[in-house]
Design a protein around this motif. Sequence first.
Motif, PDB file in Angstrom:
ATOM      1  N   LYS A   1       5.612  -1.688  25.199  1.00 20.84           N
ATOM      2  CA  LYS A   1       6.034  -2.793  26.061  1.00 20.84           C
ATOM      3  C   LYS A   1       6.988  -2.291  27.127  1.00 20.84           C
ATOM      4  CE  LYS A   1       5.699  -5.999  22.134  1.00 20.84           C
ATOM      5  NZ  LYS A   1       6.437  -6.950  21.260  1.00 20.84           N
ATOM      6  N   LEU A   2       6.729  -1.095  27.616  1.00 21.24           N
ATOM      7  CA  LEU A   2       7.593  -0.487  28.619  1.00 21.24           C
ATOM      8  C   LEU A   2       7.404  -1.182  29.962  1.00 21.24           C
ATOM      9  CD1 LEU A   2       6.984   3.226  27.639  1.00 21.24           C
ATOM     10  CD2 LEU A   2       8.775   1.682  26.847  1.00 21.24           C
ATOM     11  N   SER A   3       8.449  -1.177  30.786  1.00 19.94           N
ATOM     12  CA  SER A   3       8.395  -1.903  32.049  1.00 19.94           C
ATOM     13  C   SER A   3       9.131  -1.125  33.130  1.00 19.94           C
ATOM     14  CB  SER A   3       9.014  -3.295  31.878  1.00 19.94           C
ATOM     15  OG  SER A   3      10.362  -3.191  31.429  1.00 19.94           O
ATOM     16  N   GLY A   4       9.168  -1.717  34.324  1.00 20.28           N
ATOM     17  CA  GLY A   4       9.813  -1.060  35.457  1.00 20.28           C
ATOM     18  C   GLY A   4       8.882  -0.053  36.110  1.00 20.28           C
ATOM     19  N   ASP A   5       9.393   0.667  37.092  1.00 14.49           N
ATOM     20  CA  ASP A   5       8.599   1.683  37.777  1.00 14.49           C
ATOM     21  C   ASP A   5       8.354   2.881  36.861  1.00 14.49           C
ATOM     22  OD1 ASP A   5       8.716   0.058  39.929  1.00 14.49           O
ATOM     23  OD2 ASP A   5      10.005   1.337  41.152  1.00 14.49           O
ATOM     24  N   ILE A   6       7.213   3.516  37.032  1.00 16.54           N
ATOM     25  CA  ILE A   6       6.982   4.794  36.357  1.00 16.54           C
ATOM     26  C   ILE A   6       7.951   5.809  36.954  1.00 16.54           C
ATOM     27  CG2 ILE A   6       5.332   6.671  35.999  1.00 16.54           C
ATOM     28  CD1 ILE A   6       3.111   4.623  36.096  1.00 16.54           C
ATOM     29  N   PRO A   7       8.705   6.526  36.139  1.00 15.48           N
ATOM     30  CA  PRO A   7       9.699   7.456  36.690  1.00 15.48           C
ATOM     31  C   PRO A   7       9.050   8.525  37.569  1.00 15.48           C
ATOM     32  CG  PRO A   7       9.995   7.164  34.315  1.00 15.48           C
ATOM     33  CD  PRO A   7       8.691   6.532  34.663  1.00 15.48           C
ATOM     34  N   TYR A   8       9.748   8.894  38.628  1.00 19.44           N
ATOM     35  CA  TYR A   8       9.286  10.018  39.440  1.00 19.44           C
ATOM     36  C   TYR A   8       9.552  11.335  38.730  1.00 19.44           C
ATOM     37  CZ  TYR A   8       7.921   7.420  43.536  1.00 19.44           C
ATOM     38  OH  TYR A   8       7.243   6.595  44.401  1.00 19.44           O
ATOM     39  N   GLN A   9      10.496  11.321  37.801  1.00 21.16           N
ATOM     40  CA  GLN A   9      10.845  12.533  37.075  1.00 21.16           C
ATOM     41  C   GLN A   9      10.031  12.596  35.785  1.00 21.16           C
ATOM     42  OE1 GLN A   9      13.153  10.193  38.042  1.00 21.16           O
ATOM     43  NE2 GLN A   9      13.547  11.222  39.975  1.00 21.16           N
ATOM     44  N   LEU A  10       8.815  13.073  35.874  1.00 28.04           N
ATOM     45  CA  LEU A  10       7.933  13.200  34.723  1.00 28.04           C
ATOM     46  C   LEU A  10       7.872  14.660  34.279  1.00 28.04           C
ATOM     47  CD1 LEU A  10       5.088  10.858  36.012  1.00 28.04           C
ATOM     48  CD2 LEU A  10       6.565  10.398  34.055  1.00 28.04           C
ATOM     49  N   PRO A  11       7.451  14.920  33.036  1.00 26.65           N
ATOM     50  CA  PRO A  11       7.314  16.319  32.598  1.00 26.65           C
ATOM     51  C   PRO A  11       6.422  17.101  33.561  1.00 26.65           C
ATOM     52  CG  PRO A  11       7.114  14.837  30.726  1.00 26.65           C
ATOM     53  CD  PRO A  11       7.134  13.969  31.956  1.00 26.65           C
ATOM     54  N   PRO A  12       6.918  18.145  34.189  1.00 24.58           N
ATOM     55  CA  PRO A  12       6.197  18.779  35.303  1.00 24.58           C
ATOM     56  C   PRO A  12       4.954  19.567  34.912  1.00 24.58           C
ATOM     57  CG  PRO A  12       8.180  20.006  34.773  1.00 24.58           C
ATOM     58  CD  PRO A  12       8.223  18.772  33.941  1.00 24.58           C
ATOM     59  N   ASN A  13       4.876  20.025  33.663  1.00 24.89           N
ATOM     60  CA  ASN A  13       3.756  20.884  33.256  1.00 24.89           C
ATOM     61  C   ASN A  13       2.846  20.215  32.239  1.00 24.89           C
ATOM     62  OD1 ASN A  13       4.692  23.169  34.836  1.00 24.89           O
ATOM     63  ND2 ASN A  13       6.325  23.364  33.312  1.00 24.89           N
ATOM     64  N   VAL A  14       2.839  18.904  32.229  1.00 22.11           N
ATOM     65  CA  VAL A  14       2.058  18.164  31.241  1.00 22.11           C
ATOM     66  C   VAL A  14       0.555  18.308  31.516  1.00 22.11           C
ATOM     67  CG1 VAL A  14       2.099  15.999  32.551  1.00 22.11           C
ATOM     68  CG2 VAL A  14       1.941  15.932  30.061  1.00 22.11           C
ATOM     69  N   ASN A  15      -0.215  18.401  30.434  1.00 23.34           N
ATOM     70  CA  ASN A  15      -1.679  18.434  30.531  1.00 23.34           C
ATOM     71  C   ASN A  15      -2.284  17.052  30.324  1.00 23.34           C
ATOM     72  OD1 ASN A  15      -1.696  21.237  30.878  1.00 23.34           O
ATOM     73  ND2 ASN A  15      -1.785  21.615  28.679  1.00 23.34           N
ATOM     74  N   HIS A  16      -1.721  16.320  29.385  1.00 21.10           N
ATOM     75  CA  HIS A  16      -2.245  14.998  29.024  1.00 21.10           C
ATOM     76  C   HIS A  16      -1.114  13.977  29.160  1.00 21.10           C
ATOM     77  CE1 HIS A  16      -5.687  17.178  27.363  1.00 21.10           C
ATOM     78  NE2 HIS A  16      -4.805  17.963  26.757  1.00 21.10           N
ATOM     79  N   LEU A  17      -1.281  13.045  30.082  1.00 24.30           N
ATOM     80  CA  LEU A  17      -0.263  12.023  30.350  1.00 24.30           C
ATOM     81  C   LEU A  17      -0.887  10.649  30.158  1.00 24.30           C
ATOM     82  CD1 LEU A  17       2.588  11.303  31.360  1.00 24.30           C
ATOM     83  CD2 LEU A  17       1.705  11.376  33.692  1.00 24.30           C
ATOM     84  N   ASP A  18      -0.391   9.901  29.185  1.00 25.32           N
ATOM     85  CA  ASP A  18      -0.952   8.588  28.858  1.00 25.32           C
ATOM     86  C   ASP A  18       0.171   7.548  28.838  1.00 25.32           C
ATOM     87  OD1 ASP A  18      -2.342   6.392  27.969  1.00 25.32           O
ATOM     88  OD2 ASP A  18      -3.308   7.415  26.285  1.00 25.32           O
ATOM     89  N   LEU A  19       0.197   6.693  29.866  1.00 20.67           N
ATOM     90  CA  LEU A  19       1.169   5.598  29.964  1.00 20.67           C
ATOM     91  C   LEU A  19       0.463   4.254  29.930  1.00 20.67           C
ATOM     92  CD1 LEU A  19       3.392   6.990  32.895  1.00 20.67           C
ATOM     93  CD2 LEU A  19       3.531   7.524  30.462  1.00 20.67           C
TER      94      LEU A  19
ATOM     95  N   ALA B   1      10.236  20.824  30.449  1.00 25.86           N
ATOM     96  CA  ALA B   1       9.328  21.744  31.132  1.00 25.86           C
ATOM     97  C   ALA B   1       8.213  22.271  30.242  1.00 25.86           C
ATOM     98  CB  ALA B   1      10.128  22.910  31.710  1.00 25.86           C
ATOM     99  N   SER B   2       8.377  22.215  28.923  1.00 25.16           N
ATOM    100  CA  SER B   2       7.357  22.760  28.013  1.00 25.16           C
ATOM    101  C   SER B   2       6.444  21.693  27.433  1.00 25.16           C
ATOM    102  CB  SER B   2       8.045  23.517  26.864  1.00 25.16           C
ATOM    103  OG  SER B   2       8.803  24.605  27.351  1.00 25.16           O
ATOM    104  N   VAL B   3       6.686  20.444  27.752  1.00 22.21           N
ATOM    105  CA  VAL B   3       5.862  19.363  27.210  1.00 22.21           C
ATOM    106  C   VAL B   3       4.487  19.382  27.877  1.00 22.21           C
ATOM    107  CG1 VAL B   3       5.566  16.861  27.116  1.00 22.21           C
ATOM    108  CG2 VAL B   3       7.765  17.882  26.541  1.00 22.21           C
ATOM    109  N   THR B   4       3.457  19.449  27.057  1.00 18.41           N
ATOM    110  CA  THR B   4       2.079  19.439  27.572  1.00 18.41           C
ATOM    111  C   THR B   4       1.350  18.145  27.239  1.00 18.41           C
ATOM    112  OG1 THR B   4       1.301  20.549  25.561  1.00 18.41           O
ATOM    113  CG2 THR B   4       1.885  21.943  27.449  1.00 18.41           C
ATOM    114  N   ASN B   5       1.839  17.397  26.253  1.00 17.83           N
ATOM    115  CA  ASN B   5       1.212  16.131  25.873  1.00 17.83           C
ATOM    116  C   ASN B   5       2.291  15.053  25.822  1.00 17.83           C
ATOM    117  OD1 ASN B   5      -0.619  14.201  24.979  1.00 17.83           O
ATOM    118  ND2 ASN B   5      -0.285  14.696  22.826  1.00 17.83           N
ATOM    119  N   PHE B   6       2.149  14.036  26.678  1.00 17.96           N
ATOM    120  CA  PHE B   6       3.140  12.960  26.749  1.00 17.96           C
ATOM    121  C   PHE B   6       2.400  11.636  26.644  1.00 17.96           C
ATOM    122  CE2 PHE B   6       6.077  10.018  28.821  1.00 17.96           C
ATOM    123  CZ  PHE B   6       7.293  10.389  28.270  1.00 17.96           C
ATOM    124  N   ASP B   7       2.573  10.926  25.524  1.00 21.28           N
ATOM    125  CA  ASP B   7       1.818   9.702  25.246  1.00 21.28           C
ATOM    126  C   ASP B   7       2.779   8.601  24.795  1.00 21.28           C
ATOM    127  OD1 ASP B   7       0.113   7.681  24.457  1.00 21.28           O
ATOM    128  OD2 ASP B   7      -1.166   8.956  23.211  1.00 21.28           O
TER     129      ASP B   7
END
Length: 676
Positions: A102-120, A91-97
Amino acid sequence: MSPNFIGLWLFSLGILTLVHSKTDSKDVAALNVMYTSLNSPKKLKDWEASGGDPCADGWTGIECSGSSVTEINLSGLGLSGSLGYQLSNLASVTNFDVSNNKLSGDIPYQLPPNVNHLDLSNNGFTGTVPYSISLMKSLKDLDLSHNQLNGQLTDMFSSLSNLGLLDLSYNKLSGSLPQSFGSLSSLSSLFLQDNQLNGQINVLAKLKLNELNLANNKFSGWIPNELTKLKKIDIEGNSWSSGQPPPGMTSSGNIKSTHMEKGGMSGIMIAVIIMGILVVIAIVLAILSRTRSSFSSSLFEEHDDQSDRKSLNYFGSNRYTTDPGTDKGFKDHEVKALQSSGPISLKPSLSNRMKSFRNKEPGSNAASQRKVSFEITLYTLAELQTATSNFAMSRLLGEGSIGRVYKAKRPDGKVIVVKKISSSFFQDGKGEKFSDVVSSLSKIYHPNVVELSGHCSEQRHNMLVYDFFRNGSIHGYLHLSDEFSRPLTWNTRVKIALGTAQAVEYLHETCSLVHRSIKSSNILLDMELNPRLTECGLASFYQEAGGNQGGGWFAPECTNAASYTFKSDVYSFGVVMLELLTGRMPFDSTKPKSEQYLVQWALSQLHDIDALDRMVDPSLRGLYPPKSISQFADIVALCVQMEPEFRPPMSEVVQSLLRLVKRPSLSNRGLDDYEY
């Protein structure tokens, strides 16, 4: 040693323990799951699969503030696997990069909810853009570029008023731009290039953009005047309208594209890249020119094991025939190359007719009333004989209770499926019946239904023609595992259940049709693993073929031909959901006697949390949110009630699954603030 000294020593030890173990337990649990899902890479030093203290021990890529993890930066580490299912705990993660891995599969629906910067970006993610992004109101930068995302963009952007950068470029996204794009009041940079997006772009007119890249899509219409003022814009490679534009619009010819990419590149670098591309193209063309003749002559000769295996259980077939020596597959490159081969010529004007009608799609909103046009081709017997090698056994996909199913190939390279209805259904003056069936089938259209594409009635041969789906059926994915198969993720299973439910709801409430044969082998999967229900509109044939044929998917009341109802379809759909949940077949004689019938074995355990955890398909490897599993099981339990009157209508099943997909969890246990 005095009691006071011992007490002081224990107190000091407790203080030291608290100082050292300072990371929030929810954050630790989420990172533990993530580490396991990433295949426990050695590059993530100090990371652990269970426990640990990320903040105190300085885990690679982890930044903290106090006891909370605030940043996760794992870019460019060559990581593989997936991201796990507990990221919503962070819940406190603001930057997730996690870009450039080489990640695969679906992007999870359960992502950090309060993120400011999300880079996948720059990974191998598939599936759709997760709807959970709509809940990330703090999101400022979203980069999902250079993946393999597909499907349409849903209206998920209304709450993202802080979003400044959106990069979805270099994916396989299709459909038109959602109207909620107009709510992106802070958006300054939008990158959508190199997708398959279409329609008009009027929704972008009022945005305060500085840079826009729409290149290499299928956009049409005119360019809003507001976009002509942008300093950086690239709109080339689309299907813009020409001629005199309407007021407030301009033609694409009046806009000078700035060939730009996010981050920018120097002119020298661009020139070097172009020269490199030209060299590669020259080499590829030289290789192709040498291999073209032998490649063309190999059509219908190269065996496609994967296609044949996944074709099992196709269109209601119960017995399957494969001959490794003669049953040749059809590869994608063959389909393209066959345009220059084959002597058959289908009658273009006499054999084609168009059907256009209004169709209401249950479960949809603005799209629920739309005019649909598609082509029903009238084939000659000679055409289908040639396309199936005279209905050779090597082309036989299977044989069911109402006829045989063959794989065929048209001269234009299109692979089709021919369902040859048994002649016994047309004896004793029943010849007019087939034309009525074709007329009825031609009116069935839904995104999750395999619609009729052609037919033939000649010399007592009555055949239905459908498009071929290379991914085969759910049955193939769940029960025919081999080296070619890959497990379906939990997100995909829920998507399959929802799409199938919407198809059945459409049949019941719009077409007033009972399906009578809902089973996993009659649910095909398209290239994006969206479900497509087959055998729709053929209930009259199944009624003549007999009543309950066993197999474990029929409702207990279906003991004769007249006993099938909408509620028996609901039961059969519940069995399919059980297969998705457990990975088991409806009936399996290899299991212990008490476990052979799936419903009987599962029904008493669906509300037992501990038992439910043991029932889940082992191939999911624990990668699922427990609350979602529980809610899914609740829906199953209602569908497979023994008494028909206790089963819900399909419309309620659809709404329950929609809530499972879109509703934020009411749980405060921290496992899933947003669940699929």
